[in-house]
Design a protein around this motif. Sequence first.
Motif, PDB file in Angstrom:
ATOM      1  N   PRO A  22      30.190  43.491  18.576  1.00  0.00           N
ATOM      2  CA  PRO A  22      30.777  44.169  17.406  1.00  0.00           C
ATOM      3  C   PRO A  22      30.788  45.683  17.519  1.00  0.00           C
ATOM      4  O   PRO A  22      31.738  46.331  17.052  1.00  0.00           O
ATOM      5  CB  PRO A  22      29.903  43.699  16.241  1.00  0.00           C
ATOM      6  CG  PRO A  22      28.662  43.135  16.858  1.00  0.00           C
ATOM      7  CD  PRO A  22      29.060  42.619  18.197  1.00  0.00           C
ATOM      8  N   ALA A  23      29.753  46.273  18.127  1.00  0.00           N
ATOM      9  CA  ALA A  23      29.715  47.728  18.240  1.00  0.00           C
ATOM     10  C   ALA A  23      30.848  48.234  19.130  1.00  0.00           C
ATOM     11  O   ALA A  23      31.522  49.223  18.808  1.00  0.00           O
ATOM     12  CB  ALA A  23      28.362  48.177  18.797  1.00  0.00           C
ATOM     13  N   ASP A  67      33.614  46.619  19.703  1.00  0.00           N
ATOM     14  CA  ASP A  67      34.868  46.351  18.984  1.00  0.00           C
ATOM     15  C   ASP A  67      35.214  47.493  18.025  1.00  0.00           C
ATOM     16  O   ASP A  67      36.387  47.849  17.857  1.00  0.00           O
ATOM     17  CB  ASP A  67      34.764  45.039  18.208  1.00  0.00           C
ATOM     18  CG  ASP A  67      34.716  43.820  19.123  1.00  0.00           C
ATOM     19  OD1 ASP A  67      35.230  43.928  20.258  1.00  0.00           O
ATOM     20  OD2 ASP A  67      34.174  42.784  18.708  1.00  0.00           O
ATOM     21  N   GLN A  68      34.192  48.072  17.409  1.00  0.00           N
ATOM     22  CA  GLN A  68      34.427  49.216  16.529  1.00  0.00           C
ATOM     23  C   GLN A  68      34.968  50.416  17.321  1.00  0.00           C
ATOM     24  O   GLN A  68      35.879  51.114  16.881  1.00  0.00           O
ATOM     25  CB  GLN A  68      33.119  49.614  15.823  1.00  0.00           C
ATOM     26  CG  GLN A  68      32.563  48.555  14.900  1.00  0.00           C
ATOM     27  CD  GLN A  68      33.479  48.278  13.720  1.00  0.00           C
ATOM     28  OE1 GLN A  68      33.842  49.168  12.963  1.00  0.00           O
ATOM     29  NE2 GLN A  68      33.865  47.020  13.566  1.00  0.00           N
ATOM     30  N   MET A  99      38.551  49.853  18.032  1.00  0.00           N
ATOM     31  CA  MET A  99      39.402  50.123  16.872  1.00  0.00           C
ATOM     32  C   MET A  99      39.729  51.603  16.758  1.00  0.00           C
ATOM     33  O   MET A  99      40.875  51.978  16.482  1.00  0.00           O
ATOM     34  CB  MET A  99      38.714  49.627  15.595  1.00  0.00           C
ATOM     35  CG  MET A  99      38.779  48.133  15.386  1.00  0.00           C
ATOM     36  SD  MET A  99      38.299  47.682  13.711  1.00  0.00           S
ATOM     37  CE  MET A  99      38.615  45.918  13.728  1.00  0.00           C
ATOM     38  N   ALA A 113      40.558  44.277  19.422  1.00  0.00           N
ATOM     39  CA  ALA A 113      39.389  44.796  18.715  1.00  0.00           C
ATOM     40  C   ALA A 113      39.036  43.980  17.479  1.00  0.00           C
ATOM     41  O   ALA A 113      37.875  43.974  17.050  1.00  0.00           O
ATOM     42  CB  ALA A 113      39.628  46.254  18.317  1.00  0.00           C
ATOM     43  N   THR A 152      40.350  40.922   7.762  1.00  0.00           N
ATOM     44  CA  THR A 152      39.055  41.421   8.224  1.00  0.00           C
ATOM     45  C   THR A 152      38.398  42.282   7.148  1.00  0.00           C
ATOM     46  O   THR A 152      37.204  42.172   6.866  1.00  0.00           O
ATOM     47  CB  THR A 152      39.221  42.222   9.523  1.00  0.00           C
ATOM     48  OG1 THR A 152      39.811  41.373  10.516  1.00  0.00           O
ATOM     49  CG2 THR A 152      37.890  42.750  10.034  1.00  0.00           C
ATOM     50  N   THR A 180      37.349  45.330   6.712  1.00  0.00           N
ATOM     51  CA  THR A 180      36.420  46.446   6.878  1.00  0.00           C
ATOM     52  C   THR A 180      37.168  47.765   6.678  1.00  0.00           C
ATOM     53  O   THR A 180      38.395  47.825   6.824  1.00  0.00           O
ATOM     54  CB  THR A 180      35.793  46.428   8.281  1.00  0.00           C
ATOM     55  OG1 THR A 180      36.842  46.606   9.261  1.00  0.00           O
ATOM     56  CG2 THR A 180      35.095  45.109   8.550  1.00  0.00           C
ATOM     57  N   LEU A 224      37.367  50.347   8.569  1.00  0.00           N
ATOM     58  CA  LEU A 224      38.075  50.747   9.779  1.00  0.00           C
ATOM     59  C   LEU A 224      39.318  49.883   9.998  1.00  0.00           C
ATOM     60  O   LEU A 224      40.367  50.386  10.438  1.00  0.00           O
ATOM     61  CB  LEU A 224      37.133  50.642  10.983  1.00  0.00           C
ATOM     62  CG  LEU A 224      37.604  51.299  12.293  1.00  0.00           C
ATOM     63  CD1 LEU A 224      38.054  52.730  12.059  1.00  0.00           C
ATOM     64  CD2 LEU A 224      36.481  51.243  13.321  1.00  0.00           C
TER      65      LEU A 224
END
Length: 543
Positions: free
Chosen positions: A294-295, A297-298, A301, A341, A427, A429, A431
């Motif tokens: 996940p980190a 993937d951020q 993004m 992402a 999703t 979020t 971001l």
Amino acid sequence: MSWLDTVLSAPTLVPLPVLVPLFAAGLTLALHRYANVQRVISVVALAVSTAASAGLVLAADSGPVVVDLGGWAAPVGIALVADRLAALMLTVSGVMLLCVLLYSLGQGVPEGEAEPAQELSVDEARVGGAIPVAIFHPTYLVLAAGVSNAFLTGDLFNLYVGFEILLAASAVLLTLGGTAERVRAGSVYLIVALASSVLFLAAIALVYAATGTVNMAQLAVRLPEIDDTVRVALQLLLLLAFGIKAAVFPLSFWLPDSYPTAPAPVTAVFAGLLTKVGVYSILRTQTLIFPDSPAVDQVLMVVALATMVIGILGAVAQNDVKRLLSFTLVSHIGFMVFGVALASEAGTAAAIFYVVHHISVQTALFLVVGLVEWRGGSTSLDRLGGLARIAPVLAVLFFVPAINLAGIPPLSGFLGKVGLLTEGVRTGTPLAWILVVGSVVTSLLTLYAVVKAWNKAFWQTAPPDLPEHAPLPRTMVWPAGALVAFGVSLTVVAGPLYAYAERSAATTMDGVTYVDAVYPGGSDRGTGQSVEVTEESTGEEES
């Protein structure tokens, strides 16, 4: 089973997209004095390769088709793996490579058959230099083999080999003609490509040191069991190498200056395909080898957003249609990275669909721009005008893929973006929402950029120094038109194609199907057995 059944069986088809172009490359090089024979061999080779790829699309829908080269099973040997994703990419790239080759036949002036110097200079002014056919055909076929190898390979080192084949062939193609501008652009491209290759090779060495293997299926089993910090470091190093090849921001600085200098067919291949090999590598490694990150993937993004926005702002500022399209190419790589992402099946499916769409549309646009340069003598928007009146067919050929690139409904560009935006909204979020807004802004600015190019090249008053009327070569118009039609056909078959992309995403994200096909039983080897498996496999590899 008859010999025909054996020849047409799925395992037999898997190596053909690599072996046939390589064999044909050697043959065309040996027959370099016979330009017409070279043409026939090249066209037949790519047609066979594309047909084999289309057969693999059907075969892979029932599960990955694996061929162990030399009879050495993974993880000791090198595996070629045709799953849904690889087969789809092979087929689309095969269609593109074949259309561009047919287009190039109308542009190149065979060595030894050149027209008088004065007449040839007129052609060179229109198309940016004639293509030396004796060099072009074997190099182009080697490029096709490298692309196919990159899509099919099941281990990281063979992926590196595929990239090096691409590097050698693309450096030659980029500098065809030997003009100062092309050599300068080729030098920049070569330096950047070598830097990414060094990074990739270093990453492969570190991966092997940490896990004892470079087989992707076996890496999917072993990497989760190493230290998290080491795993993230390896992931980032691979992403850095692939990011340069995919031209994501800020690693895309080399692209707008390198691509526009080459002949139209070369630019079309580079723009439509080479960066997608980098995107494919990111997609494959992120879903198979590093599925839960996940980190990272951020970070992807943020990279996707910057690539979209910076790229399209560069396009808006351009007054040369080749450079404008080069910046839109960079920008729309961001959409594909956005899908990766999101790290979901729906996001991955949308990214796969968008890659297929973008390969066809971007390639078609660069081929059409080659025709614009032929007819108008330039790609500068200040030196073009009135082409809609004097070349209406050319106007249509430019308009259709241009609005498809911008994402006007109901075309495939719109459908791919809707898939990405829908998953971004789901999703939810902060971001992801920023990326959704950035995607919409990028699409609007893309529409503005292509409409500006359309208005200046086709509607504004023709400049007084526009070259006299000359009919467009049919040998260049038909392949460009075929690729434009192929892009439109993606809209017609969008339902089945998107469904295939969703099935591709499901197996790609799952990983178990791929691992068990390449490395039987690998997905069942749990933590308790990992040390024993590692020692066994490492011993086999060393032997």
